[in-house]
Design a protein around this motif. Structure first.
Motif: not given
Length: 416
Positions: A1-19
């Motif tokens: 699960m390394a990609f959860w650590l090395v990439t800048p984090a940001r909050a997302e909503n359902l529409w952004e995830a769907y897009s």
């Protein structure tokens, strides 16, 4: 699960995830490519009924050797020619049937693309709320571990002063061990849920918006029959299967028309110059009708049998899918009704609270179970709304925006 650590984090909503998912989903991409392929096939079928024109020309250098009659001789001469031809089909039953089949294929591919888009909405929503449920269960598990650690410490303290029993200490320790194992399992489930959404979006998601105030809503209309009628008319998979059935019958028609005569109108112009007589020029104008008709062709018989067998196969799949869509719609309707009832039951249980006074351990266990039931009822109710619309064939992006409007950013007030 390394990609959860090395990439800048940001909050997302359902529409952004769907897009994000819509831009790269391989199933939607395949469906779009299939639609383009069917449109190209329709273009080819149309072209088979349009005039065809051709231009041909050439220059030839010929060496002619003569012997046996008079002296041997070799003569060299140059000739040139050019022609223009035009051919227009007037009667060709197979090509008209193929055009109908190609047009039906385009409609089937359009329905297939719609089905892929609706399926993507469901997959994204299930993955999104799967993370929320897993994270909520993990919080409950952590709270259970913290509660049992306090209970164990209290039981040990009572035992040390002679006010408790060893069995209470062992019971608290055993339950704490189980709670810690449940916490590890909950953490794993959260990571699995995060991976499921990441595979759809290919975007790092450290935190996502959770549900805000929510009022449970049952099916509207509240009767099953309108939903079944909608599924019969709008379900894209069913529409696609019906188009496939129509196309299969059109292929049978095209095979039968293999025995029909075909009539073409042809015309052209031919010009040649040179040759054995260098100054000779020749010009021809041609206009005529060409008629062809098979008298005996075993291949046509085989093609007809194959087309009929394939049509029977498609019809059987259509009947099976029709029953499956009916069952899926009924199940989704019942599940949404059930989710409202379970939501209300869980909410009442949380408002009343546990009244068990047998001991602290059992009371805390009841509370943990109630919290998990609440999480399950909450997120399953939202996905059940989408599942019913998908079963009825009326799910679209407006529903994603509607559900997205129920979400609140991390840290916002949450009152359910």
């Amino acid at each position: 699960m390394a990609f959860w650590l090395v990439t800048p984090a940001r909050a997302e909503n359902l529409w952004e995830a769907y897009s994000f998912a819509r831009a790269r989903d391989p199933l939607v991409t395949q469906a779009r490519a299939q639609l383009e392929a069917e449109r190209a096939r329709w273009t080819q079928a149309t072209a088979a009924l349009l005039p065809r024109a051709g231009l041909e020309g050439g220059v030839n250098r010929t060496a002619q050797h003569s012997s046996g009659f008079g002296p041997e001789s070799t003569t060299y001469y140059t000739g040139s020619s050019a022609s223009v031809t035009l051919r227009q089909p007037l009667l060709n039953g197979q090509r008209w049937a193929n055009l109908d089949s190609a047009r039906t294929g385009v409609r089937a591919a359009e329905a297939g693309l719609l089905a892929a888009e609706q399926d993507l909405i469901l997959r994204v929503a299930q993955a999104y709320f799967g993370i929320l449920k897993a994270a909520a269960d993990e919080r409950v598990a952590r709270g259970e571990v913290a509660r049992l650690e306090k209970a164990l410490a209290q039981a040990q303290a009572f035992r040390e002063v002679g006010a408790g029993e060893i069995i209470a200490v062992k019971e608290a320790q055993a339950r704490l061990d189980l709670a810690r194992a449940a916490l590890v399992s909950a953490e794993s489930e959260r990571h699995i849920a995060q991976e499921a959404l990441y595979r759809l979006t290919r975007q790092p998601i450290a935190s996502i918006h959770d549900l805000g105030p929510l009022t449970p809503e049952g099916p509207s209309p509240a009767r099953l029959e309108p939903w079944l009628d909608s599924a019969s008319r709008h379900q894209p998979l069913l529409r696609q299967a019906r188009e496939h059935w129509t196309a299969a019958r059109q292929r049978v028609t095209a095979s039968r028309r293999g025995y029909w005569p075909s009539v073409d109108l042809s015309g052209g112009y031919y010009y040649s110059k040179g040759g054995y007589i260098a100054s000779l020029q020749n010009q021809q104008w041609l206009v005529g009708l060409n008629v062809s008709m098979p008298l005996y062709d075993r291949a046509i018989v085989g093609q007809l049998r194959q087309a009929q067998a394939e049509a029977d196969q498609v019809r059987a799949r259509l009947d099976d899918l029709d029953d499956q869509i009916h069952q899926n719609t009924t199940t989704a309707f019942r599940r949404l009704q059930d989710s409202v009832a379970r939501w209300q039951a869980v909410r009442v249980g949380r408002e009343v609270g546990t009244r068990s006074t047998i001991d602290l351990l059992n009371a805390g266990q009841d509370l943990t179970r109630a919290q998990r039931d609440h999480n399950l009822a909450l997120y399953e109710h939202v996905t059940a709304r989408l599942q019913l619309k998908a079963a009825a064939g009326v799910l679209d992006e407006a529903d994603v925006r509607s559900i997205n409007g129920l979400l609140r950013a991390p840290g916002a007030a949450q009152t359910r």
